[in-house]
Motif scaffolding. Structure first.
Motif: not given
Length: 341
Positions: A106-113
């Motif tokens: 879920l955290s990584y999904a908010a990131m472009e990379q």
């Protein structure tokens, strides 16, 4: 481009952590092309309103508590450097893999990379299906190493005891308790150890070292290059280590290393390698192949029995491998920022 680095409260790392590397980056030629700022996580909202950066870079550990903040800012261009989590961390600290990995996805999904700081860490991200390959990359951690490269190589032992250095925050992660117990398994006379750092495990380590005259606890020190110049080798017995700047510094200083076989440490040491079940010989030192005190003791014994010629070869190979670390780091940052400009 205006780049805002977000760190945990007060930043992290006093000896070789995240903040010093970012400060060095801001003072590099990249600082002339881009405007960098660092804030603690609780200052993000006010800084965004006042400064309006073009890119938001998170360096703090992801958590369920911090997840809403990451999601709140997903309309902005933001990336995350994963300095904290790795296979070793998960193995030693995570009671529920499902819950932990759900939080990370879920955290990584908010990131472009998401940027991994070692190849081993990125491999774990992929194997655990935490983020797609297209949205992750590797940018090997570094710091300036000029003050280490100028140190003279260790002199031949010529019958004297070898002096080892271990340094970092005194926590369970760093494995210094394991090192002190391993040293007890060896006969007196061949090795002495300087242990540098402060942290919550200080009392336990003092108790472990109290009956061993070969060990000297020096507390927190800022003169790490000077200390490296006084020793023959560096031991990094960490239980997990996404990358390990201590290993980079030791290599740049021309000091052979003994490292745990965890996360980003082996890739700094191993080239073509051979070895026994307990230790593996790399280009600039030894990788401990097991997690027991006896495995580490066997690696210490292998260092003790190595020749001056072998240690000199490790020294030269380590220094050579570290010479371009900072320039490679800046180049990688330059490519990353160009993609977001």
């Amino acid at each position: 481009m205006k780049v805002l680095h977000v760190l945990a409260t007060g930043g992290t790392g006093k000896i070789c952590g995240i903040r010093p590397s970012l400060e060095m980056l801001a003072c590099s030629p990249l600082g002339e092309r881009h405007r960098f700022a660092m804030v603690a996580s609780e200052e993000v909202n006010s800084t965004l309103a006042d400064w309006n950066p073009d890119l938001l870079i998170w360096h703090k550990a992801c958590s369920w508590k911090g997840l809403p903040s990451l999601i709140r800012h997903r309309a902005r261009r933001q990336i995350l450097f994963e300095h904290h989590y790795c296979a070793g961390f998960e193995r030693h600290n995570v009671p529920s893999t499902l819950r932990f990995r759900t939080m990370l996805r879920l955290s990584y999904a908010a990131m472009e990379q998401v940027v991994a700081v070692s190849r081993a860490q990125r491999s774990w991200l992929q194997t655990a299906h935490l983020i797609s390959a297209s949205r992750s990359r590797v940018l090997l951690s570094s710091r300036t190493v000029d003050d280490f490269l100028v140190l003279p190589s260790p002199p031949p032992a010529e019958g004297r005891p070898l002096t080892l250095l271990a340094y970092g925050r005194l926590t369970t992660q760093k494995g210094f308790d394991r090192l002190l117990r391993a040293l007890r398994l060896l006969p007196d006379g061949g090795l002495r150890l300087l242990l540098v750092g402060e942290g919550p495990q200080k009392g336990e380590l003092e108790a472990l070292a109290s009956a061993d005259p070969r060990v000297e606890l020096l507390g927190a020190r800022k003169d790490i290059p000077a200390l490296l110049g006084q020793v023959d080798a560096v031991v990094i017995p960490s239980r997990w280590e996404p990358w390990g700047n201590v290993c980079l510094e030791a290599r740049a200083a021309g000091r052979p290393v003994i490292v745990s076989d965890v996360d980003g440490l082996p890739e700094q040491v191993l080239d073509s390698a051979d070895g026994s079940a307990s230790s593996q010989v790399g280009s600039c030192g030894l990788v401990v192949k097991g997690e027991s005190d006896a495995d580490l003791a066997a690696a210490l014994e292998a260092l003790l029995s190595s020749t001056d010629q072998q240690r000199s070869a490790w020294s030269a190979a380590g220094r050579y491998s570290a010479r371009s670390a900072w320039s490679d780091y800046m180049d990688a940052w330059s490519h990353l920022l160009d993609e977001f400009s």
